[in-house]
Design a protein around this motif. Sequence first.
Motif, PDB file in Angstrom:
ATOM      1  N   LEU A  12      21.360 -62.373 -28.375  1.00  0.00           N
ATOM      2  CA  LEU A  12      21.248 -63.426 -28.934  1.00  0.00           C
ATOM      3  C   LEU A  12      20.781 -64.653 -28.307  1.00  0.00           C
ATOM      4  O   LEU A  12      20.113 -65.521 -28.984  1.00  0.00           O
ATOM      5  N   PHE A  13      20.537 -64.754 -26.965  1.00  0.00           N
ATOM      6  CA  PHE A  13      19.775 -65.558 -26.522  1.00  0.00           C
ATOM      7  C   PHE A  13      18.259 -65.390 -26.681  1.00  0.00           C
ATOM      8  O   PHE A  13      17.410 -66.440 -26.665  1.00  0.00           O
ATOM      9  N   ILE A  33      10.464 -71.278 -27.703  1.00  0.00           N
ATOM     10  CA  ILE A  33      10.391 -71.509 -26.330  1.00  0.00           C
ATOM     11  C   ILE A  33       9.436 -70.580 -25.566  1.00  0.00           C
ATOM     12  O   ILE A  33       8.760 -71.243 -24.757  1.00  0.00           O
ATOM     13  N   PRO A  34       9.334 -69.192 -26.086  1.00  0.00           N
ATOM     14  CA  PRO A  34       8.347 -68.487 -25.196  1.00  0.00           C
ATOM     15  C   PRO A  34       6.839 -69.069 -25.398  1.00  0.00           C
ATOM     16  O   PRO A  34       5.921 -69.054 -24.264  1.00  0.00           O
ATOM     17  N   GLN A  35       6.682 -69.262 -26.684  1.00  0.00           N
ATOM     18  CA  GLN A  35       5.370 -69.948 -27.087  1.00  0.00           C
ATOM     19  C   GLN A  35       4.870 -71.472 -26.221  1.00  0.00           C
ATOM     20  O   GLN A  35       3.750 -71.534 -25.694  1.00  0.00           O
ATOM     21  N   GLN A  36       6.030 -72.168 -26.138  1.00  0.00           N
ATOM     22  CA  GLN A  36       5.838 -73.376 -25.409  1.00  0.00           C
ATOM     23  C   GLN A  36       5.601 -72.952 -23.929  1.00  0.00           C
ATOM     24  O   GLN A  36       4.852 -73.642 -23.075  1.00  0.00           O
ATOM     25  N   ILE A  37       6.493 -72.113 -23.441  1.00  0.00           N
ATOM     26  CA  ILE A  37       6.547 -71.679 -21.827  1.00  0.00           C
ATOM     27  C   ILE A  37       4.822 -71.125 -21.465  1.00  0.00           C
ATOM     28  O   ILE A  37       4.272 -71.270 -20.544  1.00  0.00           O
ATOM     29  N   ALA A  74      12.031 -60.724 -20.652  1.00  0.00           N
ATOM     30  CA  ALA A  74      10.711 -60.188 -21.258  1.00  0.00           C
ATOM     31  C   ALA A  74      10.093 -60.840 -22.118  1.00  0.00           C
ATOM     32  O   ALA A  74       8.928 -60.799 -22.348  1.00  0.00           O
ATOM     33  N   PRO A  75      11.019 -61.403 -23.148  1.00  0.00           N
ATOM     34  CA  PRO A  75      10.234 -62.047 -24.279  1.00  0.00           C
ATOM     35  C   PRO A  75       9.532 -63.423 -23.880  1.00  0.00           C
ATOM     36  O   PRO A  75       8.691 -63.799 -24.656  1.00  0.00           O
ATOM     37  N   ILE A  76      10.069 -63.711 -22.600  1.00  0.00           N
ATOM     38  CA  ILE A  76       9.498 -65.071 -22.226  1.00  0.00           C
ATOM     39  C   ILE A  76       8.126 -64.477 -21.486  1.00  0.00           C
ATOM     40  O   ILE A  76       6.869 -65.300 -21.587  1.00  0.00           O
TER      41      ILE A  76
END
Length: 266
Positions: free
Chosen positions: A126-127, A136-140, A179-181
């Motif tokens: 969910l997170f 958020i991953p793209q922004q990071i 992992a997704p980040i």
Amino acid sequence: ATEQSVGKLFMAGVIPGVMLGLVLMIAIYIVARIKKLPALPRASFREWLRAAREAFWGLLLMVIILGGIYTGMFTPTEAAAVAAVYAGFVALFVYKDLTIRECPKVLLESGKLTIMLMFIIANAMLFAHVLTTEQIPQQITAWVVDLGLQPWQFLLVVNIVLLIAGAFMEPSAIILILAPILFPIAMQLGIDPIHLGIIMVVNMEIGLITPPVGLNLFVTSAVTGMPLTAVIRAALPWLMLLISFLMVITYIPAVSMALPNWLGMS
């Protein structure tokens, strides 16, 4: 979590696993000789054969899992189910260290553990969904790229973050959350995702013996009857050894990638 090949990750873990096993065996041998720890009498060839015969059915489990995956007989998920059925059969009818009467209790305990893990995984998923929805991953990723970090610097940061997280969180949750980040950043910096996966796995293993929430520390304390503080003190030198090994895995990608590349796995 990153939709990478489970088979390739399996193969990438073979050489690091063998290397770490050898390193630990050598270190244990040296410590045992220095401290003059008691040792069992050297086993005879007949005892070796008897031990090998007794271990055969247990060792066959690995052959079934890996052989089934790489021959295409079943997927890794199906391999887990086949392994569970096989292990139950061997425990009941070969080794006979489990009785039919004990099966309901074993199934109940397994169910409790599975529910706990699935609850953690469900919340982590969910997170991860929220992270993806909010990009958020793209922004990071854009932020890290703008910082101008070199791949080696990024991997150092990854190790620090994972070691800290591993000291407080369950491995499955860490992988599903981070992992997704980390994955898109690694891809942007030209880091092989399989190599990143092995780095994450080694970090998670170290986390299992890292206080204050290292699961293996509590298990060892319960099994041996030693106070948790004594177990932690005893584990610290080995923790340093594992971190040194982590640096080798992190900065020498060939250790992880040699076998998959040699086998030409896509």
